[in-house]
Motif scaffolding. Structure first.
Motif, mmCIF file in Angstrom:
data_model
loop_
_atom_site.group_PDB
_atom_site.id
_atom_site.type_symbol
_atom_site.label_atom_id
_atom_site.label_comp_id
_atom_site.label_asym_id
_atom_site.label_seq_id
_atom_site.Cartn_x
_atom_site.Cartn_y
_atom_site.Cartn_z
ATOM 1 N N VAL A 43 45.461 53.250 54.086
ATOM 2 C CA VAL A 43 45.596 51.946 54.738
ATOM 3 C C VAL A 43 47.061 51.527 54.628
ATOM 4 N N PRO A 44 47.944 52.071 55.457
ATOM 5 C CA PRO A 44 49.382 51.807 55.337
ATOM 6 C C PRO A 44 49.708 50.318 55.376
ATOM 7 N N GLY A 45 50.577 49.904 54.461
ATOM 8 C CA GLY A 45 51.040 48.523 54.440
ATOM 9 C C GLY A 45 50.172 47.579 53.641
ATOM 10 N N ARG A 46 48.965 47.984 53.305
ATOM 11 C CA ARG A 46 48.063 47.128 52.542
ATOM 12 C C ARG A 46 48.215 47.409 51.049
ATOM 13 N N LEU A 47 48.188 46.357 50.249
ATOM 14 C CA LEU A 47 48.347 46.493 48.810
ATOM 15 C C LEU A 47 47.045 46.971 48.181
ATOM 16 N N ALA A 48 47.107 48.065 47.447
ATOM 17 C CA ALA A 48 45.938 48.597 46.748
ATOM 18 C C ALA A 48 46.083 48.318 45.261
ATOM 19 N N THR A 49 45.085 47.693 44.659
ATOM 20 C CA THR A 49 45.120 47.370 43.235
ATOM 21 C C THR A 49 44.129 48.243 42.476
ATOM 22 N N GLN A 50 44.393 48.433 41.191
ATOM 23 C CA GLN A 50 43.532 49.303 40.393
ATOM 24 C C GLN A 50 43.676 48.993 38.913
ATOM 25 N N LEU A 51 42.562 49.115 38.206
ATOM 26 C CA LEU A 51 42.573 49.127 36.742
ATOM 27 C C LEU A 51 42.423 50.584 36.320
ATOM 28 N N SER A 52 43.446 51.130 35.686
ATOM 29 C CA SER A 52 43.466 52.546 35.346
ATOM 30 C C SER A 52 43.438 52.722 33.836
ATOM 31 N N GLN A 53 42.634 53.673 33.381
ATOM 32 C CA GLN A 53 42.581 53.974 31.948
ATOM 33 C C GLN A 53 43.054 55.404 31.733
ATOM 34 N N SER B 120 50.689 47.303 31.366
ATOM 35 C CA SER B 120 49.521 47.248 30.503
ATOM 36 C C SER B 120 48.639 46.052 30.864
ATOM 37 N N VAL B 121 47.331 46.223 30.713
ATOM 38 C CA VAL B 121 46.387 45.150 31.014
ATOM 39 C C VAL B 121 46.553 43.982 30.043
ATOM 40 N N THR B 122 47.249 44.193 28.948
ATOM 41 C CA THR B 122 47.503 43.098 28.012
ATOM 42 C C THR B 122 48.361 42.007 28.640
ATOM 43 N N HIS B 123 49.021 42.309 29.753
ATOM 44 C CA HIS B 123 49.839 41.319 30.462
ATOM 45 C C HIS B 123 49.094 40.720 31.658
ATOM 46 N N ILE C 199 49.756 38.067 38.906
ATOM 47 C CA ILE C 199 48.923 37.403 39.916
ATOM 48 C C ILE C 199 47.767 38.285 40.369
ATOM 49 N N TYR C 200 47.959 39.600 40.355
ATOM 50 C CA TYR C 200 46.954 40.522 40.896
ATOM 51 C C TYR C 200 45.727 40.648 39.997
ATOM 52 N N SER C 201 45.822 40.197 38.760
ATOM 53 C CA SER C 201 44.662 40.253 37.874
ATOM 54 C C SER C 201 43.578 39.270 38.303
ATOM 55 N N THR C 202 43.946 38.270 39.130
ATOM 56 C CA THR C 202 42.952 37.295 39.580
ATOM 57 C C THR C 202 41.891 37.938 40.464
ATOM 58 N N ALA C 203 42.220 39.077 41.063
ATOM 59 C CA ALA C 203 41.264 39.773 41.938
ATOM 60 C C ALA C 203 40.547 40.902 41.205
ATOM 61 N N LEU C 204 40.795 41.031 39.891
ATOM 62 C CA LEU C 204 40.208 42.111 39.117
ATOM 63 C C LEU C 204 39.488 41.556 37.898
ATOM 64 N N ASN C 205 38.335 42.091 37.611
ATOM 65 C CA ASN C 205 37.628 41.730 36.381
ATOM 66 C C ASN C 205 38.109 42.672 35.288
ATOM 67 N N VAL C 206 39.132 42.239 34.579
ATOM 68 C CA VAL C 206 39.779 43.125 33.616
ATOM 69 C C VAL C 206 38.945 43.335 32.360
ATOM 70 N N HIS C 207 37.886 42.561 32.182
ATOM 71 C CA HIS C 207 37.067 42.675 30.970
ATOM 72 C C HIS C 207 35.858 43.586 31.167
ATOM 73 N N ASP C 208 35.561 43.975 32.407
ATOM 74 C CA ASP C 208 34.425 44.852 32.682
ATOM 75 C C ASP C 208 34.923 46.293 32.701
ATOM 76 N N THR C 209 34.563 47.055 31.698
ATOM 77 C CA THR C 209 35.070 48.423 31.573
ATOM 78 C C THR C 209 34.593 49.329 32.705
ATOM 79 N N ARG C 210 33.564 48.899 33.453
ATOM 80 C CA ARG C 210 33.110 49.711 34.583
ATOM 81 C C ARG C 210 34.140 49.750 35.696
#
Length: 479
Positions: free
Chosen positions: A370-380, A415-418, A423-434
């Protein structure tokens, strides 16, 4: 930050901190109440740094304990895993052995990795040449190959945490003294070059056909820029020229400090250092760090506020490592659709593959879909650390039907500690390990044996050759 229980050898970090503050060993030793000889031993990794002394240094120089972290050790361990995954070694070395080598013999480990890098470059070139030439007709290949120098230059920049204090403060001082914020960067930089150096800027419409972006004519004192150049790139070229003209002595001093051999290696470092100055002049440290904090690192807002590109914003965020005024430690990677790394810096524990491809589960590949679109991810990653990363493709549109558009992706992560500062963490549930995507540094170095996306076997494990059963995970191992 917990100091931990293992011995911490941080000689290069102590030396860098001392030099950034302009102290001799005697002066720094007096400030932290130790002897000069003891400090010399610490800087040469002959003694580990005690926890109490570490805290004293942190308080005295207003730096975080993470400044002395083991990120370099982690990268060395990962590279050793990649190297010994090469089938020629037939290695069964385990993780503890790689860790012991990185901790107890770091110099030897680095030289071995450098030797392997040169070997790969030589092998690849000989393989390419032998496709059209018989073995006995192969030309002599010099020892000074381009790729090892390129890698060595990049490794040195990484070892400096991609932060160069003298250049950064010089750029910031110039920005403030000349009030460069009064107009668009390209306008004020062009006027500055004309007023202070009698250098004029000309636009050349033929450069696009010649695959040329810019050319500086020293005799005529004219900077020729391509007519197709984006305003942000134009500003960058102008800023780079200002640095090359006015701060060449600082640039030369920084290059000499690298210890790299004269020739290609130092020339490549010069390119990196000159580019660093340009970024620091366009995005002055204090102003940019404050704006990043106020916007919670909203990349689009920062782009518009400073009239720069997405790549310039992301790269500058990865350099905010001024002692006592650090920004969030980010990693920055620029890659093409095939996974080739074009740029890579990391102020975090995150480390990418050095000899193989990127992890297929990474959001960088989703961004190409999806060129030009911002892709977010929680990576372990494989040691359990979790990162927030954003990726977006960048590239200009084609100039004709016959031009193949070059599209690359920019990845920025921390790091997810930040999370609360991003701002992008608002769209991610950083506490759900799934939501954590289990990524690795690339298949050759990755220790995940249960990954269904694996392209090559995991190193350090015996393969399960059972021909009567096929599992969903390729290259199953015996555990």
């Amino acid at each position: 930050m917990s100091v931990g229980h293992k011995k911490l050898f941080a000689g290069s970090r102590i030396r860098k901190l001392r030099r950034q503050f302009g102290h001799t060993q005697r002066e720094m030793a007096r400030l932290v109440n130790i002897s000069s000889s003891y400090l010399n031993q610490l800087e040469n990794d002959l003694r580990p740094i005690p926890a109490q002394l570490l805290l004293t240094i942190c308080r005295t120089f207003a730096v975080d304990a993470s400044w002395f972290g083991d990120n370099e050790e982690i990268r060395t361990i990962q590279m050793l895993r990649e190297v010994f995954a090469d089938p020629m070694f037939k290695s069964d070395l385990q993780a503890d052995e790689f860790r012991k080598a990185a901790q107890e013999l770091p110099g030897l480990a680095r030289h071995f990795i450098e030797l392997y890098r040169s070997y790969r470059t030589l092998t690849e070139r000989r393989t390419h040449l032998s496709a059209d030439t018989s073995t006995q007709d192969l030309p002599h290949i010099p020892d000074t190959l381009g790729s090892p120098h390129y890698e060595a230059a990049g490794e040195w920049v990484q070892s400096e945490k991609n932060y160069f204090h003298d250049l950064d403060t010089a750029a910031e001082d110039l920005y403030e003294a000349e009030n460069f914020d009064r107009a668009a960067p390209s306008v004020v930089f062009e006027r500055y070059l004309l007023d202070h150096h009698s250098i004029r800027v000309a636009t050349n419409s033929d450069f696009a056909l010649q695959d040329t972006l810019w050319r500086f004519d020293r005799r005529e004192k004219t900077l020729h820029l391509s007519a197709d150049m984006a305003p942000e790139s134009r500003s960058f070229c102008l800023a780079r020229l200002i640095g090359d003209i006015e701060f060449s002595r600082i640039i030369d001093k920084t290059i000499r400090r690298s210890g790299l051999p004269a020739g290609d290696a130092q020339a490549l470092v010069r390119v990196s250092i000159s580019n660093y100055f340009a970024g620091a002049l366009i995005l002055p440290y204090g102003r940019f760090r404050q704006a990043a904090r106020e916007t919670k690192h909203d990349l689009d807002l920062l782009q518009r506020r400073f009239k720069v590109s997405f790549e310039q914003v992301c790269h500058r965020l990865s350099t905010l490592q001024r002692p006592g005024a650090e920004g969030i430690p980010f990693y920055f990677i620029k890659t093409d659709v095939a996974g080739n790394i074009l740029k890579s810096y990391s102020a975090t524990r995150f480390s990418r593959a050095r000899f193989g491809g990127l992890c297929a589960l990474w959001n960088v590949f989703e961004s190409f879909a999806v060129p030009g679109r911002l892709a977010t991810q929680l990576s372990q990653d494989t040691d359990g650390s979790v990162f927030i990363s954003v990726a977006r493709t960048v590239g200009r549109p084609p100039t004709s039907f016959f031009e193949r558009t070059r599209r690359v992706a920019i990845v920025l992560g921390c790091s997810v500690t930040h999370a609360s500062e991003i701002i992008y963490s608002t769209a991610l549930n950083v506490h759900d390990t799934r939501n954590y995507v289990p990524i690795g540094p690339g298949c050759r170095a990755c220790s995940r044996i249960d990954c269904r996306h694996r392209a090559v076997p995991a190193s350090g494990f015996r393969l399960d050759p059972n021909s009567d059963e096929r599992g969903t995970v390729p290259y199953r191992v015996l555990v």
